[in-house]
Design a protein around this motif. Structure first.
Motif, short mmCIF file in Angstrom:
data_model
loop_
_atom_site.label_atom_id
_atom_site.label_comp_id
_atom_site.label_asym_id
_atom_site.label_seq_id
_atom_site.Cartn_x
_atom_site.Cartn_y
_atom_site.Cartn_z
N THR A 118 45.40 42.85 37.20
CA THR A 118 45.86 43.58 36.02
C THR A 118 44.70 44.30 35.35
OG1 THR A 118 47.67 42.02 35.67
CG2 THR A 118 47.02 43.35 33.78
N GLU A 119 43.60 43.60 35.22
CA GLU A 119 42.41 44.19 34.61
C GLU A 119 41.86 45.34 35.46
OE1 GLU A 119 37.92 42.65 34.11
OE2 GLU A 119 39.43 41.37 33.16
N LEU A 120 41.83 45.14 36.77
CA LEU A 120 41.28 46.16 37.66
C LEU A 120 42.13 47.42 37.72
CD1 LEU A 120 40.10 43.94 40.65
CD2 LEU A 120 38.63 45.29 39.14
N THR A 121 43.43 47.25 37.57
CA THR A 121 44.31 48.42 37.68
C THR A 121 44.42 49.19 36.37
OG1 THR A 121 46.25 47.01 37.30
CG2 THR A 121 45.69 47.52 39.59
N ALA A 122 43.82 48.67 35.30
CA ALA A 122 43.79 49.42 34.03
C ALA A 122 42.89 50.63 34.23
CB ALA A 122 43.27 48.53 32.91
N ALA B 237 33.62 57.62 38.56
CA ALA B 237 32.53 57.04 39.35
C ALA B 237 32.85 55.61 39.77
CB ALA B 237 31.24 57.06 38.53
N GLU B 238 33.73 54.94 39.03
CA GLU B 238 34.09 53.56 39.36
C GLU B 238 35.30 53.47 40.28
OE1 GLU B 238 34.79 51.41 35.78
OE2 GLU B 238 32.72 51.52 35.12
N ALA B 239 35.93 54.57 40.57
CA ALA B 239 37.19 54.56 41.32
C ALA B 239 37.06 53.90 42.69
CB ALA B 239 37.74 55.97 41.46
N HIS B 240 36.01 54.22 43.45
CA HIS B 240 35.85 53.68 44.79
C HIS B 240 35.64 52.17 44.74
CE1 HIS B 240 33.90 52.58 48.58
NE2 HIS B 240 34.57 53.59 49.09
N THR B 241 34.73 51.73 43.88
CA THR B 241 34.46 50.29 43.75
C THR B 241 35.69 49.55 43.26
OG1 THR B 241 32.14 50.74 43.27
CG2 THR B 241 32.98 48.59 42.61
N ARG B 242 36.36 50.12 42.26
CA ARG B 242 37.56 49.49 41.71
C ARG B 242 38.64 49.41 42.78
NH1 ARG B 242 38.01 52.33 37.39
NH2 ARG B 242 39.63 53.73 38.12
N GLY B 243 38.77 50.45 43.60
CA GLY B 243 39.75 50.44 44.69
C GLY B 243 39.48 49.32 45.68
N ALA B 244 38.23 49.10 46.02
CA ALA B 244 37.86 48.02 46.95
C ALA B 244 38.14 46.65 46.32
CB ALA B 244 36.39 48.13 47.34
N ARG C 49 44.25 41.89 45.95
CA ARG C 49 45.61 41.84 46.50
C ARG C 49 45.66 40.97 47.75
NH1 ARG C 49 47.12 48.06 45.28
NH2 ARG C 49 48.02 47.69 43.24
N GLN C 50 44.64 41.07 48.60
CA GLN C 50 44.59 40.24 49.80
C GLN C 50 44.49 38.76 49.42
OE1 GLN C 50 41.17 40.68 52.41
NE2 GLN C 50 42.41 40.09 54.16
N SER C 51 43.66 38.46 48.42
CA SER C 51 43.53 37.09 47.95
C SER C 51 44.87 36.57 47.42
CB SER C 51 42.46 37.01 46.85
OG SER C 51 42.35 35.71 46.36
N LEU C 52 45.59 37.39 46.68
CA LEU C 52 46.91 37.01 46.17
C LEU C 52 47.88 36.74 47.32
CD1 LEU C 52 47.25 39.37 43.10
CD2 LEU C 52 47.32 36.88 43.05
N ASP C 53 47.83 37.57 48.34
CA ASP C 53 48.69 37.37 49.51
C ASP C 53 48.41 36.02 50.18
OD1 ASP C 53 49.92 39.83 49.14
OD2 ASP C 53 48.75 40.85 50.71
N HIS C 54 47.12 35.69 50.33
CA HIS C 54 46.74 34.42 50.96
C HIS C 54 47.17 33.23 50.11
CE1 HIS C 54 44.51 36.05 54.34
NE2 HIS C 54 43.88 36.87 53.51
#
Length: 107
Positions: A33-37, A43-50, A56-61
């Motif tokens: 939730t915090e990251l998608t705000a 300049a932070e878009a790429h890092t935030r995307g990663a 999301r992968q952690s949530l899936d696991h």
């Protein structure tokens, strides 16, 4: 140890693991939730995307581990069907594989 005590100990262990998984799931959800705000900083878009993808992968696991717990398949290696040692599950509650199978998969 009597069968009753062993069963109680196992139930307690599973309850503690379920709580750990649930807590981690809540933490990762809050992080997502915090990251998608939108911070407005391109300049932070790429890092935030990663970070979003990793979260999301952690949530899936974590969700899969909670599902295995509910369905009775938790603690079994998805490759060889062997029991995953309790020590491994305490350190990595969402583990899907025993150590040998994990090492084979990732060299």
């Amino acid at each position: 140890m009597s069968t009753d005590l062993h069963h109680q100990a196992e139930q307690h262990r599973l309850t503690m693991l379920r709580q750990a998984l649930t807590d981690q799931f809540a933490t990762q959800t809050a992080r997502l939730t915090e990251l998608t705000a939108d911070t407005g900083d391109p300049a932070e878009a790429h890092t935030r995307g990663a970070l979003i993808a990793a979260t999301r992968q952690s949530l899936d696991h974590l969700a899969a581990a909670l599902r295995r717990l509910a369905e009775g398949g938790y603690g079994r290696c998805e490759r060889c069907e062997a029991a995953i040692p309790a020590e491994r599950l305490e350190v990595l509650p969402q583990a899907r594989f025993c150590v040998p199978c994990q090492q084979k998969a990732h060299g």
